[in-house]
Design a protein around this motif. Sequence first.
Motif, PDB file in Angstrom:
ATOM      1  N   GLU A 112      49.984  54.907 -73.702  1.00  0.00           N
ATOM      2  CA  GLU A 112      49.691  56.251 -74.206  1.00  0.00           C
ATOM      3  C   GLU A 112      48.347  56.759 -73.680  1.00  0.00           C
ATOM      4  OE1 GLU A 112      51.619  58.202 -75.859  1.00  0.00           O
ATOM      5  OE2 GLU A 112      53.223  56.874 -76.522  1.00  0.00           O
ATOM      6  N   ASP A 113      47.328  55.901 -73.713  1.00  0.00           N
ATOM      7  CA  ASP A 113      46.002  56.304 -73.228  1.00  0.00           C
ATOM      8  C   ASP A 113      46.037  56.563 -71.721  1.00  0.00           C
ATOM      9  OD1 ASP A 113      45.053  56.005 -75.782  1.00  0.00           O
ATOM     10  OD2 ASP A 113      44.125  54.042 -75.433  1.00  0.00           O
ATOM     11  N   GLY A 114      46.722  55.688 -70.995  1.00  0.00           N
ATOM     12  CA  GLY A 114      46.815  55.855 -69.547  1.00  0.00           C
ATOM     13  C   GLY A 114      47.579  57.104 -69.166  1.00  0.00           C
ATOM     14  N   TRP A 115      48.648  57.392 -69.897  1.00  0.00           N
ATOM     15  CA  TRP A 115      49.456  58.582 -69.615  1.00  0.00           C
ATOM     16  C   TRP A 115      48.631  59.856 -69.831  1.00  0.00           C
ATOM     17  CZ3 TRP A 115      54.340  59.057 -67.645  1.00  0.00           C
ATOM     18  CH2 TRP A 115      54.929  60.317 -67.715  1.00  0.00           C
ATOM     19  N   ALA A 116      47.941  59.928 -70.949  1.00  0.00           N
ATOM     20  CA  ALA A 116      47.119  61.109 -71.250  1.00  0.00           C
ATOM     21  C   ALA A 116      46.031  61.302 -70.198  1.00  0.00           C
ATOM     22  CB  ALA A 116      46.506  60.969 -72.632  1.00  0.00           C
ATOM     23  N   ALA A 117      45.387  60.194 -69.793  1.00  0.00           N
ATOM     24  CA  ALA A 117      44.316  60.274 -68.794  1.00  0.00           C
ATOM     25  C   ALA A 117      44.865  60.709 -67.435  1.00  0.00           C
ATOM     26  CB  ALA A 117      43.626  58.919 -68.676  1.00  0.00           C
ATOM     27  N   ASP A 148      45.739  64.448 -67.476  1.00  0.00           N
ATOM     28  CA  ASP A 148      44.512  65.239 -67.536  1.00  0.00           C
ATOM     29  C   ASP A 148      43.807  65.232 -66.178  1.00  0.00           C
ATOM     30  OD1 ASP A 148      42.436  66.696 -69.131  1.00  0.00           O
ATOM     31  OD2 ASP A 148      41.225  64.948 -68.554  1.00  0.00           O
ATOM     32  N   ASP A 177      49.569  51.321 -76.820  1.00  0.00           N
ATOM     33  CA  ASP A 177      48.283  52.023 -76.770  1.00  0.00           C
ATOM     34  C   ASP A 177      47.795  52.171 -75.333  1.00  0.00           C
ATOM     35  OD1 ASP A 177      48.212  52.345 -79.495  1.00  0.00           O
ATOM     36  OD2 ASP A 177      46.932  50.608 -79.866  1.00  0.00           O
ATOM     37  N   GLU A 178      47.934  51.117 -74.529  1.00  0.00           N
ATOM     38  CA  GLU A 178      47.538  51.189 -73.120  1.00  0.00           C
ATOM     39  C   GLU A 178      48.337  52.265 -72.392  1.00  0.00           C
ATOM     40  OE1 GLU A 178      46.132  46.654 -71.934  1.00  0.00           O
ATOM     41  OE2 GLU A 178      48.192  47.290 -71.566  1.00  0.00           O
TER      42      GLU A 178
END
Length: 241
Positions: A114-119, A122, A111-112
């Motif tokens: 995936e969230d970090g990659w998307a951020a 972006d 989760d860390e």
Amino acid sequence: MPFGLFVGVNNHFQSVLYAGVLMRDETEDTFKWIFDEFVKMMAGKKPITILTDQARAMEKAIEEVYPESTHRWCKWHVLKKAKENLGAHYTKKSDFRAEFHKLVHEMLTIDEFEDGWAALLDKYSLKTNPYLVQIYETRQKWAKPYFAGKFCARQTSTGRSESANHMLKQYVPPSCSMNLFVKQYNKLQFDREQEEGFQEKCTRLSHAVLKVNTSLEVHASKIYTRKMFEIFGGIMYESGM
């Protein structure tokens, strides 16, 4: 072609074997033969984890010969290709590079990551970057959180075997005959032993200079050569010990 093979010997002990193989014919069939021979050498024991670069021929051979083994990509190769493909985004002073390395090295959960990659994508408007799209699709082979619980001997790079390959290539010319290979390999061994003997002699003749006199430093001074102890002392000093 460098790769690392991590082999479980039994339930309580695991060993690591690195194989640096110089091959002219880096095909799927050649890799299958090498992997089959490795299993024979290990008395039928197949590796738990295999660490390689991103060679497709090797990947296909692994899928067929070691279908139950965990196949990881060398982190160094992933970062090297990032440098080649991301241009100005990946300079040493760029914020993107620092944040990208944090994703690669420090994220502990999926989760860390995936969230970090998307951020990250972006923030820098890189959602459609071809290289980042490609490595994200193959993240199960290189991203740290996807290997939780997998035995890798704390290794993430084939750097050790690549270093051995580089050293060997300094002695052995391309397309050399077998007798020349043996001759040059023996010369490599002789030179290495001479250097080790020189370092051991220097260690006996000059005592290590202790900086902080801790029990750890005293122990290191007894087991390391003088040169290695100086490197260790510098690292220990920088760590604030």
